[in-house]
Scaffold this active site. Structure first.
Site, short mmCIF file in Angstrom:
data_model
loop_
_atom_site.label_atom_id
_atom_site.label_comp_id
_atom_site.label_asym_id
_atom_site.label_seq_id
_atom_site.Cartn_x
_atom_site.Cartn_y
_atom_site.Cartn_z
N ASP A 72 0.83 -1.21 0.00
CA ASP A 72 0.00 0.00 0.00
C ASP A 72 0.86 1.26 0.00
OD1 ASP A 72 0.74 -0.75 2.67
OD2 ASP A 72 -0.75 0.65 3.47
N GLU A 137 0.00 -0.91 5.96
CA GLU A 137 1.08 -0.32 6.75
C GLU A 137 0.92 1.19 6.83
OE1 GLU A 137 4.96 1.34 7.95
OE2 GLU A 137 3.84 1.74 6.12
#
Length: 379
Positions: A72, A137
Site C-alpha cells: 500500500d 502499513e
C-alpha cells in the site's frame, strides 16, 4: 531494462492506495510460486496480506530469513501538482517517478528478484526464505502485519532474521539502516472544571488554569536518559482544546492529547505511573485513556546486522550507520516472533511527497544487497 526496475514499474502502475492492494501481491505471489514458494493469503477486514515460504534442505531445522514490506501507498495529494501522473512510472533525469517508488515498491521488487537470483544460483540452499507482505502499513495497521504475525505465532512459526524494506537511507543508498524503533504511546486527558461566567471566577473552576502547572511539569520532565541505541524518551502535546469559543465563558473541561516516543530504557507501565503521579500531585479531577500503538524493539549487533553491513559495503562502498530514529514501523510487530529485525531500503527524501522518486542507479544495488544477505545467511 533490469528485472528489478521492470517489476518496480509494474508495481507502481497499480494504484494501491491503502488498504487497496490492487493485485500487487498477486503479481509477487505468481513470481514466488514459480520458485517453489508455498503462498498463503491472509485477508482481514478489506486488507490483503500474504505469507510465503520456501523451505531449504535443512527444513525447519535451518534458519529462516524473511523479507517484510507493504504494497500500500499513501494518497497522492493534488494530482495537478505532480510533474507526471503518480501511477504512471516515468523516467526523468535519471530518476523513476511515481507514488511508491521509494516507499516501498522498489524494495518489494528487489526482494522478489533477489530471491529469484538466489534460488537459481543456490537450488539446494540450506536455510529457508519467507515473505511477509501487507496492504495495511500506511493506514491504521490493525489488520496487516500484526494479523500475519498472530497467525504465524499461533502455529509456532519463528523467524530467525527479518529485513523490512522501509526507505531508511538518507543521502545515499546504504548510509543508514534501522536496527530498532522507539515505542509510541498516546494519552487522552480530560481535566474537569466548573463552567461559569468569566466575570465571576469565584463561582467557577477554570480547568485550563488547573492544568497549566501540571502541563509545565510534564513538559519539563526528564523521562529517561536513553541508552546506547536510543535517544531519551520524549513527551509532546499534539492537541489542546477547551472553551466554547465565547470570550465570557470559563470552560467546564480541558482536553489534552499527548504522545510518548519511548526507548527501551522505559516501560509502558512506568511512564503511565509517572504521568498519573504528576496529575495527582496537582490535585486534578481528570480522566485519562491510554493507547499504545507500538512497543520499542531493538536488534543489537549480530548475524543479521553484520551480514547487512558487509553486503552494503561490498555493493556500495558505504559504511552504514545503525539508527533507531524516526516513527514506528511494522518491525514492532515482527519483533514478537523474530529476534533479529532490521530495516533497510532506498533514500527517503521524497517519500509521501509530490513527485516521489528513486534514483535509478540505486535500484539494482538495492536488490544485490538483499541477495548478498541471503547468500551469507542461508546458502
Amino acid at each position: 531494462m533490469s528485472a528489478t526496475l521492470a517489476l518496480t514499474e509494474q508495481l507502481i502502475a497499480r494504484a494501491s492506495v491503502t488498504p487497496d492492494d490492487q493485485h500487487c501481491q498477486q503479481l509477487m505471489i505468481e513470481r514466488l510460486a514459480a520458485l517453489g514458494f508455498e503462498c498463503e493469503t491472509i485477508a482481514s477486514h478489506g486488507v490483503t496480506n500474504f505469507w510465503a515460504v520456501k523451505r531449504g534442505t535443512a527444513g525447519r531445522a535451518g534458519k529462516l530469513l524473511a523479507f517484510a514490506g507493504h504494497t500500500d501507498v499513501v494518497p497522492t495529494g493534488p494530482l495537478e501538482q505532480w510533474s507526471s501522473p503518480p501511477f504512471v512510472p516515468t523516467h526523468r533525469d535519471g530518476k523513476l517517478y511515481g507514488r511508491g517508488a521509494a516507499d516501498m515498491k522498489t524494495s518489494l521488487a528487489g526482494f522478489v528478484v533477489a530471491a529469484e537470483e538466489f534460488v537459481a544460483a543456490h537450488p539446494q540452499h540450506r536455510g529457508s526464505i519467507g515473505f511477509l507482505i501487507t496492504s495495511d502499513e500506511e493506514g491504521p495497521a490493525t489488520d496487516g502485519t500484526v494479523k500475519v504475525v498472530e497467525a504465524l505465532a499461533a502455529r509456532g512459526e519463528r523467524l530467525d532474521y527479518c529485513i523490512v524494506g522501509e526507505p531508511t537511507s538518507t543521502a545515499t543508498l546504504g548510509d543508514v539502516v534501522k536496527n530498532g524503533r522507539r515505542g509510541s504511546m498516546s494519552g487522552e486527558l480530560v481535566v474537569k472544571g466548573v463552567q461559569g461566567h468569566i466575570a465571576y471566577p469565584h463561582l467557577a473552576k477554570n480547568p485550563i488554569h488547573l492544568l497549566a502547572p501540571a502541563l509545565a511539569e510534564l513538559a519539563a520532565e526528564q523521562w529517561d536518559e536513553g541508552n546506547e541505541y536510543f535517544p531519551p524518551t520524549t513527551w509532546q502535546v499534539s492537541n489542546l482544546r477547551a472553551g466554547t469559543g465565547a470570550t465570557n465563558v470559563i470552560p467546564g473541561h480541558a482536553d489534552l492529547l499527548f504522545n510518548f516516543r519511548f526507548s527501551t530504557a522505559s516501560t509502558v507501565e512506568g511512564l503511565q505511573a509517572r504521568v498519573h503521579a504528576i496529575l495527582d500531585r496537582h490535585g486534578l479531577d481528570y480522566t485519562l485513556n491510554w493507547s499504545v500503538s507500538g512497543l520499542p524493539f531493538l536488534t543489537p549487533r549480530g548475524e543479521l546486522s553484520n551480514a547487512l553491513d558487509a553486503a552494503i559495503r561490498a555493493e556500495t562502498g558505504v559504511s552504514p550507520e545503525l539508527s533507531t530514529t524516526g516513527g514506528t514501523s511494522d518491525g514492532r510487530f515482527i519483533a514478537r516472533i523474530c529476534p533479529q529485525v532490521i530495516e533497510f531500503g532506498p533514500p527517503n527524501a521524497s517519500i509521501h511527497k509530490i513527485d516521489e522518486h528513486i534514483d535509478v542507479r540505486f535500484v539494482d544495488p538495492l536488490k544485490n544487497v538483499y541477495r548478498r544477505v541471503l547468500e551469507q545467511l542461508i546458502a
